[in-house]
Design a protein around this motif. Structure first.
Motif, PDB file in Angstrom:
ATOM      1  N   UNK A  93     -13.468 -12.985 -53.269  1.00 50.89           N
ATOM      2  CA  UNK A  93     -14.404 -12.135 -54.017  1.00 50.89           C
ATOM      3  C   UNK A  93     -15.751 -12.841 -54.152  1.00 50.89           C
ATOM      4  N   UNK A  94     -15.686 -14.144 -54.455  1.00 46.58           N
ATOM      5  CA  UNK A  94     -16.937 -14.888 -54.629  1.00 46.58           C
ATOM      6  C   UNK A  94     -17.708 -14.956 -53.305  1.00 46.58           C
ATOM      7  N   UNK A  95     -17.004 -15.251 -52.222  1.00 41.31           N
ATOM      8  CA  UNK A  95     -17.679 -15.328 -50.918  1.00 41.31           C
ATOM      9  C   UNK A  95     -18.241 -13.963 -50.533  1.00 41.31           C
ATOM     10  N   UNK A  96     -17.484 -12.913 -50.846  1.00 36.36           N
ATOM     11  CA  UNK A  96     -17.950 -11.560 -50.506  1.00 36.36           C
ATOM     12  C   UNK A  96     -19.241 -11.230 -51.233  1.00 36.36           C
ATOM     13  N   UNK A 154     -21.776 -12.955 -51.663  1.00 32.88           N
ATOM     14  CA  UNK A 154     -22.993 -13.359 -50.954  1.00 32.88           C
ATOM     15  C   UNK A 154     -22.973 -12.934 -49.488  1.00 32.88           C
ATOM     16  N   UNK A 155     -21.805 -12.698 -48.921  1.00 35.55           N
ATOM     17  CA  UNK A 155     -21.754 -12.412 -47.476  1.00 35.55           C
ATOM     18  C   UNK A 155     -21.776 -10.925 -47.130  1.00 35.55           C
ATOM     19  N   UNK A 156     -21.262 -10.087 -48.008  1.00 33.11           N
ATOM     20  CA  UNK A 156     -21.161  -8.663 -47.660  1.00 33.11           C
ATOM     21  C   UNK A 156     -22.535  -8.025 -47.582  1.00 33.11           C
ATOM     22  N   UNK A 157     -22.746  -7.066 -46.666  1.00 31.29           N
ATOM     23  CA  UNK A 157     -21.739  -6.532 -45.753  1.00 31.29           C
ATOM     24  C   UNK A 157     -21.517  -7.466 -44.560  1.00 31.29           C
ATOM     25  N   UNK A 176     -15.562 -12.938 -41.031  1.00 28.55           N
ATOM     26  CA  UNK A 176     -16.609 -13.806 -41.585  1.00 28.55           C
ATOM     27  C   UNK A 176     -16.194 -14.295 -42.965  1.00 28.55           C
ATOM     28  N   UNK A 177     -15.646 -13.376 -43.746  1.00 31.50           N
ATOM     29  CA  UNK A 177     -15.202 -13.729 -45.092  1.00 31.50           C
ATOM     30  C   UNK A 177     -14.077 -14.761 -45.045  1.00 31.50           C
ATOM     31  N   UNK A 178     -13.121 -14.470 -44.192  1.00 29.76           N
ATOM     32  CA  UNK A 178     -11.948 -15.347 -44.093  1.00 29.76           C
ATOM     33  C   UNK A 178     -12.389 -16.741 -43.638  1.00 29.76           C
ATOM     34  N   UNK A 228      -4.883 -19.932 -42.888  1.00 34.58           N
ATOM     35  CA  UNK A 228      -5.584 -18.758 -42.341  1.00 34.58           C
ATOM     36  C   UNK A 228      -4.758 -17.488 -42.569  1.00 34.58           C
ATOM     37  N   UNK A 229      -3.457 -17.576 -42.328  1.00 32.43           N
ATOM     38  CA  UNK A 229      -2.619 -16.388 -42.520  1.00 32.43           C
ATOM     39  C   UNK A 229      -2.648 -15.945 -43.989  1.00 32.43           C
ATOM     40  N   UNK A 230      -2.601 -16.936 -44.866  1.00 34.44           N
ATOM     41  CA  UNK A 230      -2.611 -16.604 -46.299  1.00 34.44           C
ATOM     42  C   UNK A 230      -3.935 -15.956 -46.710  1.00 34.44           C
ATOM     43  N   UNK A 231      -5.038 -16.477 -46.162  1.00 37.84           N
ATOM     44  CA  UNK A 231      -6.351 -15.903 -46.525  1.00 37.84           C
ATOM     45  C   UNK A 231      -6.495 -14.511 -45.901  1.00 37.84           C
TER      46      UNK A 231
END
Lengths: 951, 218
Positions: free
Chosen positions: B39-42, B44-47, B52-54, B72-75
């Motif tokens: 959520x935090x990364x989103x 600043x990164x979205x859209x 990219x988020x992962x 990676x699978x968990x994220x």
């Protein structure tokens, strides 16, 4: 037995005298609200005052009680009409006393006890009611907005303890630019609002004196806490400010001492917090072709620096260099981050954001902060999502893929390791750089020649929390509320790391084994740009490798409900901050982009002055994208509804809502422009009654005139006293004008004659007053401006005004272009598809026969940028020997398309231009031909016949 | 301004604190932390694309957990859960700048909530710079159920009204659980083809080679 008024008067004189003496060293003036009376005591005093007034006894002996009485009504003020509610709650006031008497008593209070004096533009315009409302400290209707403004500002309130009240007030005023206009006017009293903030949020005192008398402050806090949301906001802001005062952040932002809200150029501290640096991104537009996209951050940070900047940004159009000639709507930069496709590469050193009008301080800022990074090459790393983001540090890593951009094609073609690719942007070439796992010496030297650096094998990355805008090579953004952590790992032996922040003392940390990371944590950082330097050392080597991490630190942006903080719903409005009247009259261009086919619902709610909802209706449901034309069509249907028109008469404010379901909502507050002298209107059993409100506080009466819809050029003077009490608008309505000193307000009230069926709906204005050659053109321009500027009220008001405007325009062009021309225009407007009507117009233009032919063929050149269009028309006029003066050609176009606004020109200039244009009617007829052709393609052409060119 | 060496555990602890997550209940990187990090990364990164988020979150969590291998699978799973739950919106055919260019991106959902049948409240959406747009008294009451954030009303507390007053959008359960309309196989295929045609070209895809580029599929 109630205490007599004389005793109350003496008791309160003593109280305020003591308070004034105690506060004499602090410099804080007194408020009448600091009376220390309970609700029942106030009621008792109020009853006695009213009784005495009713008996016609002298009021002066109890002047202080009247000051408190008026202040209490100011505290309960709902933002509407102060005197109306005062007189309702104080029967016989207008017979036995006067407003000026009350003002004198407030002045007496001010002199006797060092009372507060109302200040700011609002107080200047409303010189009497400003006293009781200012002395009420924080009227109830402002409390919600005040608590919300503090809550939204909480991240910027660090260092509050060290600030003086004026600086706090300036900070609040500069940041509450989304608030209602009345609240913003209240915030103009910066010293007052600063005191309230300090009293509410700190326990600070001056010489033992709190900024507000503690029991009064407690009353304000209790009232704020009575409403759950305001209570929560206040509590949260207090908690946050207290925490920050205890924490590391204290005292770190010296700029909050008020310097940030001065009108001078922003200092380095401000500049560091602006974040308006555009970022570059590439995305595919075809299999091997790329498009360059710039991401423009929101300019909200600049708007917050000062009201001056805010006004500039909300009133000036801008364009983005390299993206075409389209002017973007006013306020476009404030909404949220926006992306634009670069069609041509901006010239080196050109600011990306260009404003229509110049403002030296903002230009200076924009010029230095909104450029692309310097060339000659730009490096973008291709990510797993297929997008390529710019790497500002120009660092490349083995095994990665990049796109290199250069203005010099030969620079890219001379290196065999680069593969040319297409970039859909004029002025630059691009090539793909695929880095091998091991870099040869030849390649290394080629990369160095291009200005690129191959990264060493020590990696640094944000650990735990991902870095905002982390470009993978050392640049990231952080918030003041965060403590950044970084991981460091190496793939070759390193003995120790030396880390320093901003060139300060070095912290030495023993390195771990190869491949095992170590982690470092920084303390929370103040606003600004910081550099973390990391030096890797070996014990036996004197030299060391150094890496730099740049941290841009800023305050968090609080989330504002009703805004779309993401561009899933990209909304554009022009103008950015319309009044309710502008919105209702269709003066707002609304456009919405988003997921194609997704539905959005637009709705409008209207409220009266006391906040009661009068209407809440859907304007329409639209499929995205919503264009301005679709919007205007739907809105015109919405406002035509007769019931809504009557409801609108009573509305004091509105709220425009765009509901996008899961995409979120967008809300826009719409308010009526409240002038010191103004008209209000109510519908009583569908009879429109207008009333004059005069808050100018002047002794002489306002001058009021009425222009009937049937005789729009013939004013009738009205009795002001009658208008102050309420006046039923005569059928079929007309324009009411009130002027008092520099203040002027006009409304047009439409009263359809329902008993005459359809005949009663239409009107035919009689303009014989404008017959004859002696009538000055400027008189017609005045009338046009008067009718155009008036607010519209009542059913069919828009249509009827258009009819008046159409007839006035016909008279105008008849005077300037001849009666035959005016008749030909009328024929064309009634049948724009008719070939004969158009040919007749062409014939009557005059001059060379080729002139109207070219105009008819190329009239679309006037679409879009009117600057370029005016140049084109001047060229055509010169070529056909109609006119060789570009200035006069442009004046002809303006007179042909937007004559109303020409009254703003200085009179001697306008008079001279009108003489010149009358002597060159061919030029004006040519311009009118263009205007009619352009307008005929727009919706609502038949109503007025003017195009929507933007000058 | 201090620089100190710290441990991987301390980085995790400090990050959990910054993300507003409880410290005592978990010592490692649990699903709640993955969701909060996304959520935090989103913010600043979205859209942007889901990958990219992962990737952004994956990089920040590298070397912080002994179980790096399946991170990676968990994220990925957490990102998908946020899209399913309504914190993030995956929208196709979106126009944000150039009306001629449409794309499929992940967007932030605005802060909102859904009242569950038992009265508890499911919080949705992201406020870019804040862990939650709620005041501290309410934030402190958030409980974490896997990737989800839940608020439980206190007795006689009108929590939905409070949240609405704070500006959160209240979604009805039916709107939140709305499933895509039922489509036939042909309609689905045609729709997907239309979406595919609307997408920008992918360019060369690494490690994929088309054996018969002239032959149709199916």
């Amino acid at each position: 037995m109630p205490m007599p008024l004389e005793d109350w008067q003496r008791r309160l004189e003593r109280h305020f005298q003591q308070l004034a003496t105690a506060r004499s060293n602090s410099g804080f003036p007194l408020f009448a609200l600091e009376h220390d009376l309970t609700a029942s005591q106030l009621e008792e005093i109020g009853n006695q005052l009213r009784e005495r007034l009713g008996l016609g006894l002298r009021l002066e002996p109890h002047w202080l009680l009247w000051v408190i009485y008026a202040t209490e009504l100011g505290y309960d003020y709902d933002g509407g009409e102060y005197w109306h509610s005062f007189e309702e709650r104080t029967p016989r006031w207008s017979d036995k006393a006067s407003r000026n008497q009350l003002r004198d008593w407030f002045s007496r209070f001010q002199l006797a006890y060092h009372g507060v004096t109302p200040s700011g533009t609002w107080a200047g315009h409303f010189p009497i009611i400003a006293w009781p409302i200012t002395h009420a400290i924080l009227s109830k209707y402002l409390q919600w907005q005040f608590a919300k403004a503090l809550y939204d500002l909480r991240y910027r309130l660090i260092g509050l303890e060290a600030m003086n009240p004026e600086a706090v007030g300036q900070l609040l005023a500069a940041n509450a630019w989304e608030a209602s206009s009345r609240f913003q006017e209240f915030l103009q009293q910066e010293s007052l609002t600063g005191r309230i903030v300090l009293a509410l949020l700190t326990d600070r005192s001056n010489d033992g004196q709190s900024p507000i008398y503690p029991p009064t402050l407690q009353r304000l806090v209790s009232d704020l806490e009575r409403v759950q949301s305001t209570g929560e906001w206040l509590k949260e802001t207090r908690r946050f400010v207290a925490d920050r005062l205890k924490g590391a952040g204290r005292g770190t932002t010296g700029r909050l001492t008020g310097a940030g809200v001065q009108s001078s150029a922003p200092d380095d501290g401000d500049r560091a917090s602006l974040y308006i640096r555009p970022t570059l991104m590439l995305r595919r537009s075809a299999a091997s072709t790329w498009s360059a996209v710039v991401d423009i951050p929101s300019f909200a940070g600049i708007a917050r620096l000062s009201p001056e900047y805010r006004k500039f940004l909300t009133s000036t159009r801008c364009k983005i260099a390299g993206t075409g000639d389209t002017w973007l709507p006013k306020g476009w930069l404030l909404s949220n981050a926006r992306r634009r496709v670069l069609k041509s590469w901006p010239t080196a050193g050109t600011p990306l954001v260009q404003f229509e009008n110049s403002k030296s301080v903002v230009d200076h800022l924009i010029g230095s902060e909104t450029r692309l990074s310097a060339g000659p090459v730009w490096l973008c790393r291709l990510g797993s999502d297929g997008l390529a983001h710019e790497i500002a540090g120009r660092i490349v890593r083995p095994g990665r893929k990049y796109i290199l951009i250069s203005e010099k094609a030969e620079l890219l073609s001379r290196h065999p390791f680069l593969t040319p690719c297409e970039l859909d942007c004029n002025g630059v070439s691009a090539a793909v750089l695929s880095m091998p796992e091991s870099v040869s010496n030849d390649m290394l030297s080629g990369l160095q020649h291009l200005g690129l650096h191959v990264a060493r094998t020590i990696r640094i990355w944000p650990a735990g929390l991902s870095g905002r805008s982390w470009d993978g090579e050392g640049y990231s953004e952080w918030l003041t509320t965060e403590a950044p952590c970084f991981g460091i790992v190496h793939d070759h032996p390193v003995d120790q790391y030396g880390l320093s922040l901003n060139g300060g003392s070095e912290t030495v940390i023993k390195a771990r084994e190869v491949g095992f990371p170590l982690f470092v944590k920084l303390s929370r950082l103040p606003v600004g740009r910081h550099t973390l330097s990391v030096r890797a050392r070996r014990a036996y080597q004197s030299s060391s490798a150094e890496g730099i991490v740049t941290l841009e630190v800023r305050e968090p942006e609080p989330w504002l409900p009703g805004t779309t903080a993401h561009p899933g719903l990209a909304i554009s409005l022009e103008p950015h901050d319309p009044t309710l009247d502008t919105f209702w009259e269709g003066g707002v261009e609304v456009g919405v982009l988003g997921p194609a086919g997704h539905h959005i619902t637009c709705a409008l709610s209207l409220k009266n002055a006391s906040g009661a909802e009068l209407l809440s209706d859907e304007i329409g449901t639209f499929r995205l994208p919503l264009t301005t034309a679709q919007w205007q069509k739907q809105l015109s249907q919405f406002v035509k509804d007769e019931d809504r028109s009557w409801t609108y008469l009573e509305a004091a404010s509105g709220r425009f809502l765009i509901k996008g379901d899961e995409l979120g909502d967008y809300a826009l507050r719409l308010e009526r422009d409240v002038k010191p002298v103004r008209w209000t209107s109510r519908s009583i059993n569908r009879v429109a009654t207008v009333r004059l409100i005069d808050d100018t506080g002047r002794d002489e009466a306002a001058v009021c005139r009425f222009f009937s819809l049937l005789r729009p050029a013939e004013p009738v003077y009205l009795d002001t006293d009658r208008l102050l009490k309420g006046f039923p608008a005569p059928t079929p309505g007309g324009l009411f004008e009130a002027g008092h000193g520099d203040f002027l307000d006009t409304i047009m009230v439409s009263v359809p004659q329902v008993e005459r069926g359809f005949q009663g709906l239409g009107i035919e204005p009689d303009l014989h007053d404008l017959d004859g050659d002696a009538v000055a053109v400027t008189l017609i321009l005045d009338l046009l401006q008067r009718w155009s500027d008036a607010r519209l009220l009542g059913p069919l008001a828009g249509l009827r005004r258009s009819r008046v405007a159409q007839r006035l325009l016909n008279r105008l062009y008849s005077h300037l272009c001849g009666k035959r021309w005016a008749d030909a225009e009328t024929a064309y407007v009634s049948n724009p598809e008719g070939d004969n009507e158009l040919r007749q117009l062409e014939r009557l233009v005059g001059g060379s026969p080729g002139f109207p032919v070219v105009l008819r063929r190329d009239y679309e050149k006037m679409e879009g940028d009117t600057g370029a269009g005016a140049q084109w028309y001047a060229d055509v006029a010169t070529r056909y020997q109609v006119c060789s003066e570009a200035g006069l050609s442009e004046f002809a176009l303006q007179l042909a398309s937007n004559p109303c606004h020409l009254r703003r020109l200085p009179k001697p200039v306008l008079d001279r231009l009108l003489v010149e244009i009358k002597a060159n009617a061919v030029l004006l007829r040519g311009a009118r031909l263009l205007a009619l052709l352009a307008a005929s393609k727009e919706q609502g052409f038949a109503s007025i016949g003017l195009p929507r060119w933007k000058w | 301004m201090v620089i100190t060496e710290t441990s991987a555990d301390e980085v995790v602890r400090s990050s959990r604190e910054a993300l507003g997550l409880p410290l005592a209940s978990s010592t490692g990187i649990d699903d709640a932390m993955l969701a909060a990090s996304l959520r935090r990364a989103a913010g600043s990164l979205c859209p942007c694309s889901p990958s990219t988020l992962v990737n952004a979150v994956l990089e920040s969590l590298r070397h912080l957990s002994k179980a790096d291998g399946d991170m990676r699978e968990r994220i990925d799973a957490a990102a998908e859960a946020l899209i399913i739950g309504g914190d993030l919106l995956e929208l196709n055919q979106v126009t944000t700048d150039d009306p001629d260019v449409k794309g499929t991106w992940v967007f932030l959902a605005p802060p909102g909530f859904v009242v569950r049948p038992d009265g508890s409240i499911f919080l949705l959406g992201v406020a870019p710079d804040e862990i939650t747009p709620l005041p501290a008294s309410l934030s402190a009451r958030i409980t974490y159920e896997g990737y989800a954030r839940v608020l439980n009303p206190e007795p006689a507390e009108a929590l939905p009204a409070v949240l609405r007053e704070l500006g959160l959008v209240g979604l009805s359960t039916s709107a939140w659980l709305k499933t895509p309309k039922v489509e036939s196989a042909t309609e689905l295929r045609d729709g997907m083809l239309r979406r595919l045609e609307g997408q920008p070209p992918s360019g060369t895809v690494a490690d994929v080679s088309i054996l018969h580029s002239t032959r149709g599929v199916g």
